[in-house]
Design a protein around this motif. Structure first.
Motif, PDB file in Angstrom:
ATOM      1  N   LYS A 104       0.826  -1.214   0.000  1.00 41.66           N
ATOM      2  CA  LYS A 104       0.000   0.000   0.000  1.00 41.66           C
ATOM      3  C   LYS A 104       0.858   1.262   0.000  1.00 41.66           C
ATOM      4  N   THR A 105       1.917   1.268   0.803  1.00 41.95           N
ATOM      5  CA  THR A 105       2.750   2.480   0.892  1.00 41.95           C
ATOM      6  C   THR A 105       3.532   2.707  -0.398  1.00 41.95           C
ATOM      7  N   THR A 106       4.068   1.644  -0.983  1.00 41.22           N
ATOM      8  CA  THR A 106       4.816   1.825  -2.237  1.00 41.22           C
ATOM      9  C   THR A 106       3.880   2.157  -3.396  1.00 41.22           C
ATOM     10  N   ARG A 107       2.666   1.612  -3.345  1.00 43.26           N
ATOM     11  CA  ARG A 107       1.673   1.963  -4.365  1.00 43.26           C
ATOM     12  C   ARG A 107       1.318   3.439  -4.267  1.00 43.26           C
ATOM     13  N   MET A 108       1.266   3.965  -3.045  1.00 41.68           N
ATOM     14  CA  MET A 108       1.004   5.396  -2.859  1.00 41.68           C
ATOM     15  C   MET A 108       2.124   6.237  -3.472  1.00 41.68           C
ATOM     16  N   ASP A 109       3.371   5.768  -3.345  1.00 42.12           N
ATOM     17  CA  ASP A 109       4.494   6.473  -3.978  1.00 42.12           C
ATOM     18  C   ASP A 109       4.303   6.526  -5.491  1.00 42.12           C
ATOM     19  N   PHE A 110       3.883   5.414  -6.064  1.00 40.69           N
ATOM     20  CA  PHE A 110       3.639   5.322  -7.506  1.00 40.69           C
ATOM     21  C   PHE A 110       2.522   6.293  -7.913  1.00 40.69           C
ATOM     22  N   VAL A 111       1.442   6.276  -7.158  1.00 43.46           N
ATOM     23  CA  VAL A 111       0.298   7.152  -7.453  1.00 43.46           C
ATOM     24  C   VAL A 111       0.698   8.619  -7.342  1.00 43.46           C
ATOM     25  N   ASP A 112       1.409   8.986  -6.275  1.00 43.41           N
ATOM     26  CA  ASP A 112       1.816  10.385  -6.077  1.00 43.41           C
ATOM     27  C   ASP A 112       2.711  10.861  -7.209  1.00 43.41           C
ATOM     28  N   LEU A 113       3.660  10.014  -7.626  1.00 41.22           N
ATOM     29  CA  LEU A 113       4.575  10.392  -8.704  1.00 41.22           C
ATOM     30  C   LEU A 113       3.810  10.679  -9.988  1.00 41.22           C
ATOM     31  N   TYR A 114       2.984   9.736 -10.402  1.00 41.90           N
ATOM     32  CA  TYR A 114       2.328   9.883 -11.708  1.00 41.90           C
ATOM     33  C   TYR A 114       1.189  10.895 -11.672  1.00 41.90           C
ATOM     34  N   ARG A 115       0.562  11.081 -10.526  1.00 37.04           N
ATOM     35  CA  ARG A 115      -0.452  12.135 -10.436  1.00 37.04           C
ATOM     36  C   ARG A 115       0.197  13.505 -10.648  1.00 37.04           C
ATOM     37  N   SER A 116       1.384  13.681 -10.075  1.00 42.22           N
ATOM     38  CA  SER A 116       2.106  14.950 -10.261  1.00 42.22           C
ATOM     39  C   SER A 116       2.569  15.109 -11.702  1.00 42.22           C
ATOM     40  N   LEU A 117       2.976  13.998 -12.336  1.00 39.35           N
ATOM     41  CA  LEU A 117       3.412  14.070 -13.734  1.00 39.35           C
ATOM     42  C   LEU A 117       2.238  14.391 -14.660  1.00 39.35           C
ATOM     43  N   VAL A 118       1.051  13.887 -14.327  1.00 35.29           N
ATOM     44  CA  VAL A 118      -0.135  14.265 -15.097  1.00 35.29           C
ATOM     45  C   VAL A 118      -0.371  15.769 -14.969  1.00 35.29           C
ATOM     46  N   ALA A 119      -0.241  16.284 -13.744  1.00 36.51           N
ATOM     47  CA  ALA A 119      -0.445  17.722 -13.511  1.00 36.51           C
ATOM     48  C   ALA A 119       0.614  18.567 -14.202  1.00 36.51           C
ATOM     49  N   LEU A 120       1.799  18.018 -14.400  1.00 34.01           N
ATOM     50  CA  LEU A 120       2.874  18.754 -15.069  1.00 34.01           C
ATOM     51  C   LEU A 120       2.506  19.096 -16.506  1.00 34.01           C
ATOM     52  N   GLY A 121       1.746  18.220 -17.159  1.00 32.31           N
ATOM     53  CA  GLY A 121       1.293  18.502 -18.515  1.00 32.31           C
ATOM     54  C   GLY A 121       2.372  18.291 -19.552  1.00 32.31           C
ATOM     55  N   ARG A 122       2.190  18.957 -20.694  1.00 30.54           N
ATOM     56  CA  ARG A 122       3.109  18.762 -21.812  1.00 30.54           C
ATOM     57  C   ARG A 122       4.376  19.586 -21.635  1.00 30.54           C
ATOM     58  N   ASN A 123       5.514  18.965 -21.938  1.00 23.86           N
ATOM     59  CA  ASN A 123       6.810  19.623 -21.919  1.00 23.86           C
ATOM     60  C   ASN A 123       7.626  19.046 -23.067  1.00 23.86           C
ATOM     61  N   ASP A 124       8.253  19.908 -23.843  1.00 27.70           N
ATOM     62  CA  ASP A 124       8.954  19.455 -25.049  1.00 27.70           C
ATOM     63  C   ASP A 124      10.043  18.423 -24.763  1.00 27.70           C
ATOM     64  N   GLY A 125      10.627  18.474 -23.568  1.00 31.38           N
ATOM     65  CA  GLY A 125      11.734  17.572 -23.271  1.00 31.38           C
ATOM     66  C   GLY A 125      11.342  16.331 -22.497  1.00 31.38           C
ATOM     67  N   LEU A 126      10.032  16.130 -22.244  1.00 36.07           N
ATOM     68  CA  LEU A 126       9.577  14.996 -21.449  1.00 36.07           C
ATOM     69  C   LEU A 126       8.491  14.225 -22.186  1.00 36.07           C
ATOM     70  N   VAL A 127       8.524  12.894 -22.075  1.00 34.81           N
ATOM     71  CA  VAL A 127       7.406  12.079 -22.536  1.00 34.81           C
ATOM     72  C   VAL A 127       6.225  12.369 -21.613  1.00 34.81           C
ATOM     73  N   GLN A 128       5.086  12.733 -22.183  1.00 39.10           N
ATOM     74  CA  GLN A 128       3.966  13.215 -21.369  1.00 39.10           C
ATOM     75  C   GLN A 128       3.196  12.065 -20.723  1.00 39.10           C
ATOM     76  N   VAL A 129       2.880  12.218 -19.441  1.00 36.17           N
ATOM     77  CA  VAL A 129       2.008  11.296 -18.724  1.00 36.17           C
ATOM     78  C   VAL A 129       0.587  11.836 -18.846  1.00 36.17           C
TER      79      VAL A 129
END
Length: 563
Positions: A104-129
């Motif tokens: 559960k705790t490591t899954r939360m780390d996964f969720v937090d990371l990718y939720r933030s990457l979704v919020a980051l949006g499009r960036n020319d130098g990053l593959v978009q989540v």
């Protein structure tokens, strides 16, 4: 009518219950390995799961289709092999017994990371989540596919290293992308030529997002590190990472593209730093560029550049506010010790002159001073560190006040992960202050993840197991026609199982030739029941060699014994 999916071949809507696409004839048969989601699974009512692309310590990477946008995507499913045990019939992930909280705790780390990457949006130098889904008792990250050529492939095919201007033109978007992640409080931890892709337009994008556990040695996950590009602090769970961790990776990336050489891994540099400056490798690299890369790749995090934009600026043009020569804290400390030594030498010289001239009072005073000076040199008696946790030693000021620890790793079946196995200075040795003591720390038993073996040719399976150093034993299986002769029909170890190297032996059953004409009289004596049941292995005495295909080569390649 079944669920509506999208054909991965022609991108047409189709009924998942059909055996093939009605428009292009693409088969809908499941070809994904056991334990993963079947091909054409409908996820969250929106995404059609395709073939498995890769497996790592975090989980499974699938090709997929976004049904609503009719476009290809990639989906990462969080299923860590060291924490999860199986999958239920409805697709739900089941953690191993006793590891539910950790999952559960490591899954939360996964969720937090990718939720933030979704919020980051499009960036020319990053593959978009693009999306994050929580379903099947786990989480799924949806992102753009890795399109283009991996930078590593491009560099291997290119005859010459990149010039300064070429490197800046190519990697500037990646640096800006990392800077954008840092502004969001995110770290990448996996910057390397394997996670950077060159698109058809000639620009570079950074992919390879992962949680802390996957990019840290000795973590609860089966880690995936990029030696030469991973920062020193990533080789120990006891150390903290920060933006400076990615700065090391960026510096190493520039080192590789400019010199054509892979940097010496950071854990080896800690033991003996043999990494030559970039300018030494290639005299065409400007000195200020070489100095900037060296500052980005310093072993001590506090001595590195602290932002991606600072690194880019330093590589682009010489810094005006700093000279090219800058001392590290360790160098400053050594200079201070050297200065103290000169003062002591001067004092001793004066004492000798005064003694020669017969000055009794001066002689007595100087002796006292000399004695006082000698008392300041502290001696530390080395205790036994073997069997103790490295993290406890590294945080214990009773030791670190006098000595510095350097850690190296080895697999061991005798010591638990994190315990000290050996020390460079024996117990009872007296050493001066600031002595570096090397501690060999156990990584625990060496492990490997069991690959897919069923219905694959014996030779291919043996090659894979030998490459993974997994021991195996082969036994014949009477074939009733259900299997292709010479393929693996049964295994006592499922794909994805974590196997301890040198301790676990995997048993495989190889399908023999199917009888052309069944002989009822002979089959009643020797053949097992229909369905390909295995033949019971003959007992092996202590003085005979087991019919094993030991990956270490001890049993002659693991030939199948006669049935």
């Amino acid at each position: 009518m079944g669920e509506q999916i999208v054909c991965s071949n022609c991108l047409s809507n189709a009924d998942s219950g059909l055996p093939a696409c009605p428009y292009c004839g693409q088969s809908f048969e499941n070809t994904n390995p056991a334990g993963t989601l079947p091909v054409n699974t409908l996820l969250a009512g929106r995404y059609t799961i395709g073939r498995v692309l890769a497996l790592d310590g975090e989980g499974v990477l699938y090709a997929a289709i976004d049904n609503s946008a009719t476009r290809r995507v990639v989906i990462k499913e969080y299923v860590p092999v060291t924490i999860c045990a199986a999958r239920s019939r409805d697709g739900s992930v089941i953690p191993r017994q006793g590891r539910e909280v950790l999952f559960k705790t490591t899954r939360m780390d996964f969720v937090d990371l990718y939720r933030s990457l979704v919020a980051l949006g499009r960036n020319d130098g990053l593959v978009q989540v693009l999306d994050l889904i929580e379903e099947n008792n786990t989480a799924y990250a949806v992102r753009e596919p890795d399109e283009g050529t991996p930078l590593l492939t491009y560099l291997e095919q290119r005859a010459q290293p990149l010039t300064q201007s070429e490197a800046l033109l190519l990697l500037r978007p990646v640096v800006y992308g990392v800077e954008a992640m840092h502004r969001m409080g995110l770290l990448h931890r996996g910057i390397s030529p394997e996670t950077v892709f060159i698109t058809k337009t000639g620009s570079a994008k950074l992919s390879g997002y992962a949680t802390l556990g996957l990019r840290t040695a000795d973590s609860e996950l089966k880690s995936q590190m990029f030696d030469g590009y991973a920062a020193p602090e990533q080789y120990a769970v006891a150390e903290f990472d920060g933006k400076y961790t990615d700065i090391y990776g960026l510096g190493a990336l520039f080192y590789r593209v400019l010199t054509g050489k892979t940097p010496v891994p950071a854990n080896l540099r800690r033991m003996n730093d043999t990494l030559p400056p970039a300018h030494t490798v290639d005299k065409e690299i400007p000195g200020f560029v070489s100095a900037a890369i060296a500052r980005a790749m310093r072993l001590a995090p506090g001595e590195r550049m602290q932002s991606a934009s600072d690194l880019l600026a330093a590589i682009t043009a010489p810094e005006k506010d700093e000279g090219g020569f800058r001392l590290t804290q360790r160098q400053i400390k050594f200079l201070a010790l050297g200065a103290a030594g000169l003062v002591l030498v001067a004092a001793v010289s004066i004492w000798a002159i005064v003694s020669a001239s017969g000055g009794g009072e001066a002689s007595s005073s100087s002796s006292s001073s000399s004695s006082s000076g000698s008392s300041e040199v502290e001696v530390f008696t080395v205790p036994s560190f073997v069997g103790k946790k490295y993290t406890d030693l590294a945080s214990n000021q009773a030791y670190t006040k006098y000595v510095s620890f350097l850690m190296e790793h080895e697999f061991s079946n005798d010591y638990k992960a994190g315990e000290v196995m050996r020390q460079s200075h024996p117990q009872g040795t007296q050493v001066a202050e600031d002595t570096v003591i090397t501690l060999t720390v156990s990584d625990g038993p060496e492990t490997a993840v069991m690959p897919e073996v069923l219905r694959r040719p014996q030779a291919d399976v043996e090659a894979d197991l030998k490459a993974l150093k997994i021991k195996y034993a082969l036994y014949p299986l009477v074939n009733d026609g259900s299997y292709v002769a010479g393929t693996v029909a049964r295994s006592d170890t499922d794909m994805g199982t974590v196997v301890e190297i040198g301790k676990t032996t995997v048993t495989l059953y190889i399908a023999g030739e199917a009888p052309k004409q069944p002989d009822s009289s002979s089959s009643s004596q020797t053949a097992p029941p229909a369905g390909g049941s295995e033949v019971t292995p003959p007992p092996v005495s202590s003085d005979t060699t087991a019919p094993s295909g030991d990956a270490g080569g001890e049993t002659g390649g693991g030939g199948t014994p006669e049935g």
